[in-house]
Design an enzyme around this catalytic site. Structure first.
Site, mmCIF file in Angstrom:
data_model
loop_
_atom_site.group_PDB
_atom_site.id
_atom_site.type_symbol
_atom_site.label_atom_id
_atom_site.label_comp_id
_atom_site.label_asym_id
_atom_site.label_seq_id
_atom_site.Cartn_x
_atom_site.Cartn_y
_atom_site.Cartn_z
ATOM 1 C CD GLU A 61 -8.059 24.430 -10.874
ATOM 2 O OE1 GLU A 61 -7.217 24.437 -9.958
ATOM 3 O OE2 GLU A 61 -8.498 26.238 -11.109
ATOM 4 C CG ASP A 69 -20.864 28.397 -0.014
ATOM 5 O OD1 ASP A 69 -21.597 28.290 0.076
ATOM 6 O OD2 ASP A 69 -19.585 28.968 -0.264
ATOM 7 C CG ASP A 93 -22.189 27.636 5.107
ATOM 8 O OD1 ASP A 93 -21.727 28.549 6.557
ATOM 9 O OD2 ASP A 93 -21.400 26.415 4.904
#
Length: 461
Positions: free
Chosen positions: A95, A160, A162
Site C-alpha cells: 500500500e 518515529d 519527533d
C-alpha cells in the site's frame, strides 16, 4: 537482473526529457526574484524560502532526481513482478498513500512495477508519499475482498522520533524551530536505537531517515522484523522504550527487579546517553543548560533526600554563576557519597539508580510507540520532500550520525539549481545520499533477500 537493467535504462531515457525543465524552472525563479525586489519586505519570515519548494520544482525533482528504481528494489525485496524470482504480485500488494496539494489523501494505492510507480507519481505530483504494509490482496481491491480476508502480511518494523516529544526538556528552541543543540537529542536516539536493534535483537538491515524537518524515522527491514505480529511489535517497543511518559518528569522509572545491577540493555543505553548528556559541549547539560533554565532543576531536586537538597542549595547560593555542568558535578559527588553509605540492599539499589535514571529520562529516544505497534501504520517515504522546509527526507548513515547536520540537507530548490548548472544528476548533492542508500543499505539487503528466495525455492522443490 535483465528486468531491472531494462527498467533502469528506460528511466534514464525518460529522464532526459526533463533536461529543459530544470532550466525553465530556474529561469522562472530568477524572474520571480527580480519582481520580488521591488516589493516591500514581509513582516515575518516564512518557514521556507520561496525558491526552496514549489509545484514546478517538485515536478523536476520527481522527473529527474527521485530514485524510483532504488525505492522499487528496496520495497520489492527481489520479488520480480515479471515472474523471475519470488512472488510476482509482491510489490503490487504494497500500500502507498499520496497526499496531494490541498491535503487530499489518496489511500490504497498500489503499483505493478517500477514503471507504473514512476508514472503515477509523475501524473499526480504528490506533496507527500507514505508507505504501508504488504497485504494479502492488492490494496486497490480492498473493497471487493471479504473484510477478514484482507489483512497485512508483511511490514517493516518502523520507529518515529519527533522533536515535539522533547519540547518539555529542550531550552534552545520551541515549536517548529530547530538548531544543532536540540538535534543532539536525535543523535543520541539514533545511537541508542541502532545498538539495541542490532545487539539485542540481531537485526542487520536498518535504515534511518531524516524526516525533512525535525525528526528521524527508522525502518528495520530484516525478514524476521517484517513478519512480526502486532503483539510482538508491541512487546519489542515496550522493551526498547525507557522514557517515562509525562510532562516535566525528571526520572525514568527504572527498576532493579531484585537484581544487583541494571539490565545490560539499560546499562548500554546509559553508557551511550551519558556522553550526550554530560560531556558533549552541545549536549543536555552544556548545550541545553537544563539546571539553570526551565523547571528541570526543581524537578531533579525533588528526587533527592532532604540533606542532599540542602547541600546542593547551599552550593548554588555560594556559587550563583555555577553552570549546569558544575552543578551536575556536585550531584555526582552526592551519588558517590550515597553509594558509599548504603548498607541495605534497597539503599544500594537506590544508589545505583541515582542520576542514571535522570540521564535516561532526558536523553533516551522518545518513541511514538503507536507507530511501531501496528502493521498497518503508514510512514512517510524516504526521499520525499517536506513542504514546510523544501528539504529531502534523506537516509542517515548511522555510523556518521554525529556529523549529520539537518540544516545542510539539500532542498529541491538547491538541487534543481545544481542540476541546471551541471546538467548531470550525478553531480548534485543528492548523490551522496543515494550512494549511501545503495552501498550502505540496499546492496546487503538485496543479497540476503535473493538468498532467502533461493532457499525458499529449493525447499519448495
Amino acid at each position: 537482473m535483465d528486468t531491472l537493467e531494462a527498467s533502469k535504462r528506460k528511466l534514464e531515457e525518460d529522464a532526459e526529457v526533463a533536461e529543459q525543465s530544470a532550466g525553465d524552472v530556474v529561469a522562472k525563479r530568477a524572474a520571480a526574484a527580480d519582481a520580488e525586489a521591488v516589493k516591500p519586505a514581509p513582516m515575518s519570515q516564512p518557514l521556507v524560502k520561496l525558491e526552496d519548494f514549489s509545484a514546478e520544482l517538485l515536478a523536476v525533482y520527481y522527473d529527474r532526481l527521485f530514485p524510483f528504481l532504488q525505492m522499487f528494489r528496496w520495497l520489492s525485496y527481489r520479488n520480480d513482478p515479471k515472474g523471475g524470482n519470488g512472488e510476482k504480485d509482491y510489490f503490487l500488494r504494497r500500500e502507498f498513500t499520496f497526499v496531494l496539494q490541498g491535503d487530499i489523501y489518496c489511500r490504497y494505492m498500489c503499483f505493478r512495477d517500477v514503471d507504473e510507480y514512476r508514472s503515477q507519481v509523475l501524473a499526480r505530483q504528490p506533496v507527500r508519499m507514505e508507505i504501508g504494509a504488504v497485504y494479502t490482496h492488492p490494496p486497490k481491491n480492498h473493497n471487493s475482498v471479504i473484510k477478514d480476508a484482507y489483512k497485512p502480511v508483511e511490514r517493516e518494523l518502523v520507529f518515529d522520533i519527533d522533536m515535539d516529544d522533547y519540547d518539555d526538556i529542550r531550552t534552545c528552541c520551541t515549536g517548529a524551530k530547530l538548531c544543532n543543540l536540540c538535534w543532539n537529542f536525535m543523535k543520541a536516539a539514533i545511537k541508542v536505537l541502532d545498538r539495541v536493534l542490532r545487539e539485542d535483537f540481531g537485526f542487520n538491515h536498518i535504515l534511518f531517515v531524516y524526516s525533512g524537518r525535525r525528526g528521524v524515522h527508522c525502518w528495520v527491514c530484516d525478514k524476521v522484523a517484517r513478519r512480526l505480529s502486532n503483539e510482538q511489535r508491541s512487546a519489542l517497543v515496550e522493551y526498547i522504550n525507557l522514557v517515562t511518559p509525562g510532562t516535566n518528569r525528571a526520572r525514568a522509572d527504572l527498576r532493579m527487579n531484585g537484581c544487583e545491577d541494571l539490565h545490560p540493555s539499560v546499562q548500554e543505553a546509559y553508557r551511550i546517553c551519558e556522553g550526550y548528556f554530560r560531556d558533549d559541549p552541545n549536549g543536555v547539560l552544556q548545550g541545553q543548560d537544563i539546571l539553570r533554565k526551565g523547571p528541570h532543576f526543581d524537578n531533579i531536586m525533588e528526587t533527592l533526600s532532604v540533606s542532599e537538597r540542602e547541600e546542593i542549595s547551599k552550593y548554588c547560593k555560594e556559587k550563583p554563576d555555577a553552570t549546569s555542568y558544575q552543578i551536575w558535578m556536585q550531584l555526582e559527588k552526592l551519588a558517590t557519597a550515597r553509594s558509599q553509605a548504603a548498607a541495605s540492599f534497597r539503599q544500594k539499589a537506590d544508589a545505583k539508580l541515582m542520576l542514571k535514571d535522570i540521564i535516561i529520562q532526558f536523553t533516551c529516544p522518545r518513541l511514538d510507540i503507536n507507530v511501531s505497534k501496528q502493521m498497518n501504520h503508514l510512514l512517510k517515504s524516504p526521499f520525499v520532500v517536506h513542504p514546510k522546509t523544501g528539504r529531502v527526507c534523506v537516509p542517515i548513515d548511522q555510523t556518521q550520525a554525529d556529523h549529520f547536520n539537518p540544516m545542510e540537507v539539500p532542498t529541491i530548490g538547491s538541487l534543481v539549481a545544481e542540476l541546471n548548472q551541471s546538467g548531470d544528476v550525478r553531480q548534485t548533492s543528492l548523490r551522496n545520499f543515494t550512494h549511501f542508500f545503495e552501498v550502505g543499505f540496499l546492496k546487503a539487503l538485496e543479497a540476503e533477500s535473493l538468498k532467502d528466495l533461493r532457499d525458499k525455492g529449493s525447499l519448495e522443490f
